[in-house]
Structures are given as C-alpha cells and as structure tokens.
Scaffold this active site. Structure first.
Site, PDB file in Angstrom:
ATOM      1  N   ARG A 116       0.844  -1.194   0.000  1.00  0.00           N
ATOM      2  CA  ARG A 116       0.000   0.000   0.000  1.00  0.00           C
ATOM      3  C   ARG A 116       0.872   1.234   0.000  1.00  0.00           C
ATOM      4  NH1 ARG A 116      -4.599   0.412   4.520  1.00  0.00           N
ATOM      5  NH2 ARG A 116      -2.782   0.692   5.841  1.00  0.00           N
ATOM      6  N   THR A 165      -1.491   7.432  -0.375  1.00  0.00           N
ATOM      7  CA  THR A 165      -2.767   7.279  -1.083  1.00  0.00           C
ATOM      8  C   THR A 165      -3.541   6.042  -0.633  1.00  0.00           C
ATOM      9  OG1 THR A 165      -1.798   5.889  -2.796  1.00  0.00           O
ATOM     10  CG2 THR A 165      -1.702   8.287  -3.152  1.00  0.00           C
ATOM     11  N   ASP A 205       0.566  -3.310  12.368  1.00  0.00           N
ATOM     12  CA  ASP A 205       1.063  -3.642  11.025  1.00  0.00           C
ATOM     13  C   ASP A 205       1.446  -5.118  11.003  1.00  0.00           C
ATOM     14  OD1 ASP A 205       2.935  -4.082   8.815  1.00  0.00           O
ATOM     15  OD2 ASP A 205       2.721  -1.930   8.502  1.00  0.00           O
ATOM     16  N   ASP A 243       5.033  -6.011   9.691  1.00  0.00           N
ATOM     17  CA  ASP A 243       6.078  -5.626  10.650  1.00  0.00           C
ATOM     18  C   ASP A 243       6.107  -6.569  11.844  1.00  0.00           C
ATOM     19  OD1 ASP A 243       6.954  -3.553   9.112  1.00  0.00           O
ATOM     20  OD2 ASP A 243       5.964  -1.971  10.268  1.00  0.00           O
TER      21      ASP A 243
HETATM   22  C1  PRP Z   1      -0.888  -4.809   4.430  1.00  0.00           C
HETATM   23  C2  PRP Z   1      -1.672  -6.091   4.510  1.00  0.00           C
HETATM   24  C3  PRP Z   1      -2.520  -6.040   3.270  1.00  0.00           C
HETATM   25  C4  PRP Z   1      -2.801  -4.563   3.118  1.00  0.00           C
HETATM   26  C5  PRP Z   1      -4.199  -4.302   3.592  1.00  0.00           C
HETATM   27  O1  PRP Z   1       0.165  -4.917   3.562  1.00  0.00           O
HETATM   28  O2  PRP Z   1      -0.864  -7.229   4.594  1.00  0.00           O
HETATM   29  O3  PRP Z   1      -1.876  -6.546   2.116  1.00  0.00           O
HETATM   30  O4  PRP Z   1      -1.864  -3.875   3.970  1.00  0.00           O
HETATM   31  O5  PRP Z   1      -4.565  -2.977   3.375  1.00  0.00           O
HETATM   32  P1  PRP Z   1      -5.669  -2.557   2.301  1.00  0.00           P
HETATM   33  O6  PRP Z   1      -6.828  -3.460   2.515  1.00  0.00           O
HETATM   34  O7  PRP Z   1      -5.965  -1.134   2.682  1.00  0.00           O
HETATM   35  O8  PRP Z   1      -5.081  -2.670   0.929  1.00  0.00           O
HETATM   36  P2  PRP Z   1       1.248  -3.745   3.361  1.00  0.00           P
HETATM   37  O9  PRP Z   1       0.832  -2.813   2.279  1.00  0.00           O
HETATM   38  O10 PRP Z   1       1.533  -3.117   4.703  1.00  0.00           O
HETATM   39  O11 PRP Z   1       2.492  -4.504   2.798  1.00  0.00           O
HETATM   40  P3  PRP Z   1       3.476  -5.533   3.517  1.00  0.00           P
HETATM   41  O12 PRP Z   1       2.671  -6.779   3.800  1.00  0.00           O
HETATM   42  O13 PRP Z   1       4.515  -5.756   2.501  1.00  0.00           O
HETATM   43  O14 PRP Z   1       3.995  -4.904   4.797  1.00  0.00           O
HETATM   44  N1  URA Z   2      -2.266  -3.328   7.027  1.00  0.00           N
HETATM   45  C1  URA Z   2      -1.866  -3.765   8.256  1.00  0.00           C
HETATM   46  O1  URA Z   2      -0.849  -4.473   8.360  1.00  0.00           O
HETATM   47  N2  URA Z   2      -2.587  -3.396   9.327  1.00  0.00           N
HETATM   48  C2  URA Z   2      -3.688  -2.625   9.237  1.00  0.00           C
HETATM   49  O2  URA Z   2      -4.318  -2.328  10.275  1.00  0.00           O
HETATM   50  C3  URA Z   2      -4.078  -2.175   7.977  1.00  0.00           C
HETATM   51  C4  URA Z   2      -3.356  -2.551   6.872  1.00  0.00           C
END
Ligand code: PRP
Ligand code: URA
Length: 213
Positions: free
Chosen positions: A107, A111, A203, A206
C-alpha cells in the site's frame, strides 16, 4: 445495518482466544508468527468445508471399506506479500499437494492505493480452487487488486482468507468481487486516518517479520 453476504466471521472460541493473544501489543514476534499460522489453519478449515471429495477404497486391518479423499493438486494458495507469507506454511500443512502462487503488492502510505510488484502463479487447469491469504483487509484495495489479477490470469474459483477485516474492505470485496467468499476471524470497527484497522493488531507485516520501529 450493512449486510455482508459474502463474509463469514469464524466465531469459534479457539479462534477468538488466539485472536486476543495475537492482538496484544506485548506478544513477541515468535509467538505472533505461531498464532498467525494457527488461526490461518482454523480459517482454512472453514473456507474449505465445501470442497469436492471422491470415494477411495481403503483396507483397514479388518476389512475393505470406501473412504473419502480430496482429489490432489486442486488447491492453490496465493499469499499477498509480504504478510500473507505468514499464513502459507500452516495452510500448506493441511494441503500438502497445494501449489503456491505469489502476488506482490504494497500500500502506498499516502494514497493507500496498492502498488503491484510481483505476480507468479502455478499453471491453470484441473478445476483449481484458489485460497488468497492476507492477514489484513483494511480498505480492501490490496485484496481486490490481487483477486482482479488472479481472475485476469484465468482463475475462477477463489476464496479470500484474512485474520482481521474492517467494514470498508468487506464492502469493497462485495462491490468488486461478489463471487468471492471472504473468511475472517474478526470484523473490526473502523479504519483510522492512516488506513489502519481499529482495534486491529497493528502492522501485520512488521509484527510477523520484526521490521517494526
Ligand atoms: C498490508 C496487509 C494487506 C494490506 C491491507 O500490507 O498485509 O496486504 O496492507 O490494506 P488494504 O486493505 O488497505 O489494501 P502492506 O501494504 O503493509 O504490505 P506488507 O505486507 O509488505 O507490509
Ligand atoms: N495493514 C496492516 O498491516 N494493518 C492494518 O491495520 C491495515 C493494513
């Protein structure tokens, strides 16, 4: 009240017990990872309740009987990177013949729109069922984009498994992919101004990979 016809919240006490441990800010990475796997297993059990089976001959030590088996190679697990990776091993333990595809999306922090960086799935064919795995369904942008790519490549029977969902994500899935059932452990209250789920668990990527802070 908004209805979510494609959503199943798995309210089993075991799932809810493990979710409380998972959400706890003091749960360390090692335990967090373990819990993600355990909850993913329980959700996958629900999400595959209607799998096709076929009869199989079995010889017990005493006599012949007809048992049941799930035809091999039908399941394809599709984690959304990164956090979906934390669910793969546990679900693959239930389906040892499953293929695994990977969809790389993150994400944009400003945005909240998904940015795509990787897509690789096993060859189509043979009446496959795709289980898309991602712990978090927040705005729904990532899951919706991942499933759109999967459909573009020819996948038809798709289910989404998430640990925590927020109402906007569930509504986006219903609008964009009403044919895709969604299985979650919890439907939380709302998103904050940064697109994080409240109360949520923080997160997920993380916390799974120790990249926090
Ligand atoms: C997180 C999570 C989803 C997304 C959800 O990933 O694992 O893929 O956010 O958010 P959304 O429904 O608003 O799209 P992130 O973008 O943090 O990436 P990562 O798993 O690589 O940390
Ligand atoms: N992605 C995450 O990892 N946590 C949230 O709460 C939303 C998006």
């Amino acid at each position: 009240m908004v209805s979510h016809p494609n959503l199943t919240v798995v309210a089993h006490p075991l799932v809810q017990h493990k979710m409380a441990l998972l959400r706890d800010v003091d749960t360390p990475t090692r335990e967090f990872r373990h819990l993600v796997g355990e909850i993913a297993t329980l959700l996958a059990y629900e999400a595959t309740r209607d799998l096709d089976t076929e009869p199989v001959e079995v010889w017990t030590p005493l006599e012949r009987m007809m048992g049941t088996r799930i035809p091999g190679d039908r399941i394809v697990l599709v984690p959304i990177l990164r956090a979906g990776l934390g669910m793969v091993d546990a679900v693959a333990a239930l389906f040892p013949n499953a293929g695994v595809g990977h969809i790389g999306l993150y994400r944009n922090e400003e945005t909240l729109e998904p940015v795509s960086y990787y897509f690789k799935i096993p060859p189509l064919g043979g009446d496959k069922r795709y289980l898309v795995l991602d712990p978090m369904l927040a705005t729904g942008g990532s899951a919706s984009a991942a499933i759109a790519k999967l459909k573009e490549s020819g996948a038809e029977t798709i289910r989404l498994i998430c640990l925590v969902a927020a109402p906007p994500g569930v509504e986006k899935m219903q609008a964009d992919h009403p044919d895709v059932p969604v299985f979650v452990a919890a439907l939380d209250r709302e998103l904050n101004e940064h697109g994080y789920i409240l109360p949520g668990l923080g997160d997920a990527g993380d916390r799974l990979f120790g990249t926090e802070g």
